[in-house]
Design an enzyme around this catalytic site. Structure first.
Site, PDB file in Angstrom:
ATOM      1  N   HIS A   1      -1.796   1.264   2.757  1.00  0.00           N
ATOM      2  CA  HIS A   1      -0.766   1.641   1.689  1.00  0.00           C
ATOM      3  C   HIS A   1      -0.684   3.174   1.765  1.00  0.00           C
ATOM      4  O   HIS A   1      -1.566   3.581   0.833  1.00  0.00           O
ATOM      5  CB  HIS A   1      -0.908   0.969   0.574  1.00  0.00           C
ATOM      6  CG  HIS A   1       0.243   1.370  -0.443  1.00  0.00           C
ATOM      7  ND1 HIS A   1       0.631   0.254  -1.432  1.00  0.00           N
ATOM      8  CD2 HIS A   1       0.875   2.373  -0.680  1.00  0.00           C
ATOM      9  CE1 HIS A   1       1.646   0.789  -2.164  1.00  0.00           C
ATOM     10  NE2 HIS A   1       1.743   2.022  -1.756  1.00  0.00           N
TER      11      HIS A   1
ATOM     12  N   HIS B   1      -8.661  -4.177  -2.462  1.00  0.00           N
ATOM     13  CA  HIS B   1      -9.770  -4.132  -3.629  1.00  0.00           C
ATOM     14  C   HIS B   1     -10.972  -4.994  -3.749  1.00  0.00           C
ATOM     15  O   HIS B   1     -12.056  -4.485  -3.646  1.00  0.00           O
ATOM     16  CB  HIS B   1      -9.165  -3.584  -4.864  1.00  0.00           C
ATOM     17  CG  HIS B   1     -10.140  -3.100  -6.153  1.00  0.00           C
ATOM     18  ND1 HIS B   1     -10.364  -1.604  -5.830  1.00  0.00           N
ATOM     19  CD2 HIS B   1     -10.676  -3.603  -6.837  1.00  0.00           C
ATOM     20  CE1 HIS B   1     -11.215  -1.615  -6.991  1.00  0.00           C
ATOM     21  NE2 HIS B   1     -11.421  -2.545  -7.644  1.00  0.00           N
TER      22      HIS B   1
ATOM     23  N   GLU C   1       2.468  -0.553   3.615  1.00  0.00           N
ATOM     24  CA  GLU C   1       3.053  -0.662   2.543  1.00  0.00           C
ATOM     25  C   GLU C   1       3.480   0.853   2.051  1.00  0.00           C
ATOM     26  O   GLU C   1       2.780   1.516   2.172  1.00  0.00           O
ATOM     27  CB  GLU C   1       2.256  -1.395   1.262  1.00  0.00           C
ATOM     28  CG  GLU C   1       1.817  -2.862   1.705  1.00  0.00           C
ATOM     29  CD  GLU C   1       1.050  -3.411   0.985  1.00  0.00           C
ATOM     30  OE1 GLU C   1       0.609  -4.431   0.884  1.00  0.00           O
ATOM     31  OE2 GLU C   1       0.248  -2.439  -0.086  1.00  0.00           O
TER      32      GLU C   1
ATOM     33  N   HIS D   1      -2.329  -8.271  -4.846  1.00  0.00           N
ATOM     34  CA  HIS D   1      -2.732  -7.452  -6.269  1.00  0.00           C
ATOM     35  C   HIS D   1      -3.352  -8.339  -6.910  1.00  0.00           C
ATOM     36  O   HIS D   1      -3.256  -9.250  -7.772  1.00  0.00           O
ATOM     37  CB  HIS D   1      -1.444  -7.082  -6.920  1.00  0.00           C
ATOM     38  CG  HIS D   1      -1.780  -5.576  -7.721  1.00  0.00           C
ATOM     39  ND1 HIS D   1      -1.546  -4.305  -6.944  1.00  0.00           N
ATOM     40  CD2 HIS D   1      -2.354  -5.591  -8.732  1.00  0.00           C
ATOM     41  CE1 HIS D   1      -2.022  -3.565  -7.850  1.00  0.00           C
ATOM     42  NE2 HIS D   1      -2.408  -4.075  -8.876  1.00  0.00           N
ATOM     43  N   ASP D   2      -4.868  -7.862  -7.013  1.00  0.00           N
ATOM     44  CA  ASP D   2      -5.908  -8.435  -7.680  1.00  0.00           C
ATOM     45  C   ASP D   2      -6.160 -10.042  -7.350  1.00  0.00           C
ATOM     46  O   ASP D   2      -6.855 -10.624  -8.357  1.00  0.00           O
ATOM     47  CB  ASP D   2      -5.592  -8.416  -9.305  1.00  0.00           C
ATOM     48  CG  ASP D   2      -5.659  -7.064  -9.756  1.00  0.00           C
ATOM     49  OD1 ASP D   2      -6.149  -6.012  -9.034  1.00  0.00           O
ATOM     50  OD2 ASP D   2      -5.276  -6.580 -11.154  1.00  0.00           O
TER      51      ASP D   2
ATOM     52  N   ARG E   1     -16.715  11.650   1.026  1.00  0.00           N
ATOM     53  CA  ARG E   1     -17.711  12.334   1.792  1.00  0.00           C
ATOM     54  C   ARG E   1     -17.448  13.377   2.682  1.00  0.00           C
ATOM     55  O   ARG E   1     -17.997  14.088   3.252  1.00  0.00           O
ATOM     56  CB  ARG E   1     -18.915  11.408   2.251  1.00  0.00           C
ATOM     57  CG  ARG E   1     -20.253  11.981   2.650  1.00  0.00           C
ATOM     58  CD  ARG E   1     -21.039  12.529   1.512  1.00  0.00           C
ATOM     59  NE  ARG E   1     -22.328  13.022   2.082  1.00  0.00           N
ATOM     60  CZ  ARG E   1     -23.393  12.418   2.110  1.00  0.00           C
ATOM     61  NH1 ARG E   1     -23.665  11.152   1.479  1.00  0.00           N
ATOM     62  NH2 ARG E   1     -24.530  13.127   2.365  1.00  0.00           N
TER      63      ARG E   1
ATOM     64  N   THR F   1      -2.236   2.992  -8.764  1.00  0.00           N
ATOM     65  CA  THR F   1      -2.090   1.743  -7.818  1.00  0.00           C
ATOM     66  C   THR F   1      -0.510   1.111  -8.314  1.00  0.00           C
ATOM     67  O   THR F   1       0.021   1.564  -9.060  1.00  0.00           O
ATOM     68  CB  THR F   1      -3.377   0.731  -8.017  1.00  0.00           C
ATOM     69  OG1 THR F   1      -3.145  -0.301  -7.164  1.00  0.00           O
ATOM     70  CG2 THR F   1      -3.191   0.158  -9.405  1.00  0.00           C
TER      71      THR F   1
END
Length: 237
Positions: A43, A214, A70, A190-191, A18, A100
């Site tokens: 990151h 995330h 990172e 990660h995840d 935005r 990613t």
């Protein structure tokens, strides 16, 4: 207790979509720590599509816990790290155009390069971590190049666990056992999410830190950032 470092990349993504300064990245970092986060992770990537290099420079003014940066250790990234002097630098072999992170280091193939980078980081008093797949040879290589820690790349675990395959944890357990034997600290990321973090943490011996962005931010849309951070902390005890 395993430490929780909150990756705030997605907050920057929302802000950048935005323009302006809403949400305020520094305020979110401040609040995340107040809500119980043990650290803040960013990151930055060369195109600055989420975290901007200036964000990384501004964040030390509000971080009272641990600061983890990172990224791929290109010259521009290392210059930023040495300017910001974070608690930890996590080396990730991202391609410039990577959406990613999608792979760990080949610590054998890149032995000389990683040794040089890690030596320079440690000389400045920055803790070093290497992003690696759960492959024993890569863990051994991380020790050879002088890393303080490894960060286990957990995408495959998260995917398989979501399908009901609890045996997907096995290579991560073997990697953690070897890392412990070699004197390497263990991080992971990660995840990882509220659905799989407790199982992962309970099975990985001496897991020091997880970096979650995330999933944590997505879960916070429904449950609120303060509540979600507290939920992760409870599961990591």
């Amino acid at each position: 207790m395993t430490k929780l470092s909150v990756n705030i990349n997605k907050i920057a993504t929302l802000r950048n979509s935005r323009g302006g300064n809403v949400p305020n990245l520094l305020q979110v970092a401040t609040d995340a720590q107040r809500f119980g986060a043990d650290g803040i992770t960013v990151h930055p990537r060369p195109d600055e599509r989420h975290i901007r290099y200036q964000d990384a420079r501004d964040l030390p003014s509000v971080i009272t816990t641990e600061y983890n940066i990172e990224g791929n250790p290109m010259d521009q990234f290392l210059d930023l790290v040495f300017e910001c002097m974070p608690t930890q630098v996590t080396l990730v072999p991202d391609a410039v155009d990577a959406l990613t992170s999608n792979a760990g280091w080949d610590t054998v193939k890149h032995k000389d390069f990683l040794t040089e980078v890690i030596t320079e980081c440690k000389a400045k008093g920055i803790r070093t971590s290497i992003f690696v797949d759960p492959v024993l040879e890569m863990i051994e290589g991380a020790k050879v190049v002088g890393a303080d820690r490894i960060e286990l790349y957990t995408e495959e675990f998260a995917h398989q666990y979501g399908l009901g395959n609890e045996k997907a944890i096995e290579p991560y357990v073997k990697s953690a056992v070897l890392a412990n034997e070699l004197g390497l600290g263990i991080n992971a990321g990660h995840d990882l999410s509220l659905q799989n973090i407790e199982f992962f943490q309970k099975n990985i011996p001496n897991l020091l830190e997880v970096s979650i962005g995330h999933a944590l931010i997505a879960e916070s849309i429904y449950l609120g950032l303060e509540n979600v951070i507290c939920m992760y902390k409870q599961k990591l005890r």
